[in-house]
Design a protein around this motif. Structure first.
Motif, PDB file in Angstrom:
ATOM      1  N   LYS A   1       4.806   4.344  -7.568  1.00 55.54           N
ATOM      2  CA  LYS A   1       6.150   3.917  -7.205  1.00 55.54           C
ATOM      3  C   LYS A   1       6.713   2.991  -8.272  1.00 55.54           C
ATOM      4  O   LYS A   1       7.870   3.087  -8.669  1.00 55.54           O
ATOM      5  N   GLY A   2       5.879   2.100  -8.768  1.00 61.93           N
ATOM      6  CA  GLY A   2       6.316   1.174  -9.809  1.00 61.93           C
ATOM      7  C   GLY A   2       6.680   1.888 -11.085  1.00 61.93           C
ATOM      8  O   GLY A   2       7.603   1.498 -11.788  1.00 61.93           O
TER       9      GLY A   2
ATOM     10  N   LEU B   1      -2.877   2.813  -5.298  1.00 62.78           N
ATOM     11  CA  LEU B   1      -2.539   3.862  -6.264  1.00 62.78           C
ATOM     12  C   LEU B   1      -1.108   4.350  -6.067  1.00 62.78           C
ATOM     13  O   LEU B   1      -0.397   4.620  -7.032  1.00 62.78           O
ATOM     14  N   GLN B   2      -0.674   4.456  -4.814  1.00 64.31           N
ATOM     15  CA  GLN B   2       0.696   4.866  -4.531  1.00 64.31           C
ATOM     16  C   GLN B   2       1.682   3.813  -5.011  1.00 64.31           C
ATOM     17  O   GLN B   2       2.759   4.143  -5.518  1.00 64.31           O
TER      18      GLN B   2
ATOM     19  N   THR C   1      -9.696   2.606  -5.814  1.00 60.57           N
ATOM     20  CA  THR C   1      -9.628   3.924  -5.183  1.00 60.57           C
ATOM     21  C   THR C   1      -8.727   3.920  -3.945  1.00 60.57           C
ATOM     22  O   THR C   1      -8.465   4.966  -3.367  1.00 60.57           O
ATOM     23  N   ASP C   2      -8.281   2.733  -3.544  1.00 62.07           N
ATOM     24  CA  ASP C   2      -7.447   2.612  -2.355  1.00 62.07           C
ATOM     25  C   ASP C   2      -6.133   3.358  -2.550  1.00 62.07           C
ATOM     26  O   ASP C   2      -5.409   3.145  -3.533  1.00 62.07           O
ATOM     27  N   ALA C   3      -5.817   4.248  -1.606  1.00 63.51           N
ATOM     28  CA  ALA C   3      -4.631   5.096  -1.727  1.00 63.51           C
ATOM     29  C   ALA C   3      -3.340   4.296  -1.779  1.00 63.51           C
ATOM     30  O   ALA C   3      -2.405   4.647  -2.510  1.00 63.51           O
TER      31      ALA C   3
ATOM     32  N   PHE D   1      -1.365  -4.718  -6.413  1.00 60.75           N
ATOM     33  CA  PHE D   1      -1.846  -5.413  -5.234  1.00 60.75           C
ATOM     34  C   PHE D   1      -3.194  -4.861  -4.795  1.00 60.75           C
ATOM     35  O   PHE D   1      -3.531  -3.700  -5.050  1.00 60.75           O
ATOM     36  N   MET D   2      -3.947  -5.709  -4.154  1.00 60.67           N
ATOM     37  CA  MET D   2      -5.264  -5.351  -3.635  1.00 60.67           C
ATOM     38  C   MET D   2      -5.359  -5.860  -2.207  1.00 60.67           C
ATOM     39  O   MET D   2      -5.046  -7.017  -1.926  1.00 60.67           O
TER      40      MET D   2
END
Length: 285
Positions: free
Chosen positions: A118-119, A113-114, A108-110, A76-77
């Motif tokens: 998780k996936g 990336l999280q 670079t969005d945390a 997702f973005m």
């Protein structure tokens, strides 16, 4: 309204799978992803680029392979509020534990990336569960609790392979077939000539070099026991386990094929003789 352009770079990873794009929309929800109500924008094939009209408010954009795996195989973005058009690009990445997911470039969005991390946890967990479930079903169905394993031939998409009755068939995008057992999993990938006109002119060696380059794998193919093969390892950063993948390439009349045999690295040598035997049984119709 503004335009959102998304390109999916061409890659042999998940090449036959179609990615689905969803945008956050509480009023016209068709599917909930990660707790976010969404409506579908459209599909994106390998190497395709499409432009969609979206609202100017801040929304989340999701890319999934299918509804079954949306909980662990999604990207997702967060799209900011504004009237300017947006262009994004990405591609599918080799990671069988997550179904070879699509990732946007330069993220670079945390939060994004999280979500990927998780996936990864969920994906590998589901894969392990699928393997264990397949083992139990196979053992019960075959009576293997009491008797030794027997050869069993499986077929799919114009190929057949002889494994044992300890294996059970399962499904996972983008593979043509997947087979699970207690210690070995088999992933069969078919790269159709119809999907890539001109690829049929490649030799097995040329295709192998391209396969390694596209998938970013530091290995090399060699001919062993009459089979064209390479080996590499993948470490799951979430559980710390390392898996060995023994790949075999084949060229049939209508496609290139990759047969991936995966085991935990601690038991790779133990299963190697049987893996060569199983790979040697591959036939095409």
């Amino acid at each position: 309204m503004r335009n959102l352009t998304v390109c999916r770079r061409k890659s042999f990873v998940a090449c036959l799978g179609t990615m689905k794009l969803y945008v956050e929309d509480a009023e016209n929800s068709e599917l909930t992803i990660n707790g976010v109500p969404c409506r579908k924008l459209g599909n994106l094939k390998n190497g395709e680029e499409k432009t969609f009209s979206i609202e100017e408010n801040a929304v989340k954009l999701f890319v999934i392979a299918d509804k079954v795996s949306k909980g662990y195989c999604n990207e997702f973005m967060q799209l900011p509020e504004g009237s300017e058009d947006i262009s994004l690009c990405g591609q599918n990445h080799f990671n069988p534990g997550k179904g070879n997911p699509f990732y946007f470039d330069g993220v670079t969005d945390a939060a994004t990336l999280q979500n990927r991390k998780k996936g990864a946890v969920a994906g590998w967990g589901i894969m392990v569960l699928a393997v264990l479930l397949g083992v139990v079903i196979g053992l019960v169905a075959s009576g293997a609790f009491l008797f030794a394993e027997s050869p069993e031939t499986f077929s799919a998409s114009g190929m057949e392979i002889t494994l044992t009755d300890a294996f059970s068939k399962t499904e996972m995008e983008p593979y043509a077939a997947c087979y699970d057992s207690r210690h070995v999993a088999v992933f069969v990938l078919k790269e159709s000539f119809a999907e890539y006109p001109g690829v049929e002119t490649l030799t097995l060696e040329e295709y192998g070099d391209l396969w390694l380059e596209v998938n970013g794998i530091a290995s090399e193919f060699t001919t062993e026991n009459g089979l064209y093969t390479c080996v590499y390892e993948f470490t799951n950063s979430d559980n710390g386990k390392t898996y060995t993948y023994r790949n075999f390439l084949f060229k049939s009349d209508d496609a290139f094929w990759t047969f991936q045999f995966a085991t935990e690295s601690t038991r790779a040598e133990e299963h190697l003789p049987k893996i060569y035997e199983w790979a040697g049984s591959v036939r095409f119709s």
